[in-house]
Design a protein around this motif. Structure first.
Motif, short mmCIF file in Angstrom:
data_model
loop_
_atom_site.label_atom_id
_atom_site.label_comp_id
_atom_site.label_asym_id
_atom_site.label_seq_id
_atom_site.Cartn_x
_atom_site.Cartn_y
_atom_site.Cartn_z
N LEU A 61 24.09 29.61 41.96
CA LEU A 61 22.77 30.16 41.65
C LEU A 61 22.55 31.43 42.45
CD1 LEU A 61 20.77 26.82 41.70
CD2 LEU A 61 21.60 28.06 39.70
N GLU A 65 17.76 34.10 40.83
CA GLU A 65 17.45 32.95 39.98
C GLU A 65 16.63 31.89 40.71
OE1 GLU A 65 21.26 32.72 37.02
OE2 GLU A 65 21.58 32.12 39.11
N SER A 68 12.93 31.28 40.03
CA SER A 68 12.53 30.63 38.77
C SER A 68 12.54 29.11 38.87
CB SER A 68 13.44 31.09 37.63
OG SER A 68 14.74 30.56 37.78
N LEU A 78 17.16 26.28 33.73
CA LEU A 78 18.10 27.19 34.39
C LEU A 78 19.48 26.57 34.47
CD1 LEU A 78 18.78 29.78 35.94
CD2 LEU A 78 18.04 28.61 38.03
N LYS A 82 22.99 27.86 32.91
CA LYS A 82 24.17 28.11 33.73
C LYS A 82 25.37 27.30 33.24
CE LYS A 82 24.11 30.29 37.12
NZ LYS A 82 24.36 31.72 37.35
#
Length: 87
Positions: A61, A65, A68, A78, A82
């Motif tokens: 990460l 990011e 968020s 997220l 990913k």
């Protein structure tokens, strides 16, 4: 029935992980509970969540990011993104 999986990501497993890190009952980690405002997550706890997510799901990460990740739902979205990227 609500979709609880995205790209092999199980939302209930993610909920368990977050509850474990925060030492909370799983029921307290609702989809929309704001980590800071509702669950009193501080920066150290946020870092611990991030480390556990990266280790558990094999993702990296970026710092940009991390902002968020504000709730279980945003974390789920997220991570799903990913995991799709890595396929």
């Amino acid at each position: 029935m609500a979709d609880t999986t995205t790209s092999g990501l199980d939302k209930e497993q993610l909920r368990d992980l977050v509850a474990d890190v925060l030492d909370l009952d799983v029921a307290e980690v609702t989809d929309d509970a704001h980590f800071v405002d509702d669950l009193d997550v501080d920066s150290l706890m946020a870092l611990e969540i991030t480390v556990r997510l990266e280790k558990e799901y094999g993702v990296r990460l970026a710092e940009t990011e991390l902002a968020s990740i504000t709730s279980l739902q945003s974390t789920y979205e997220l991570l799903g993104h990913k995991l799709r990227e890595t396929r």
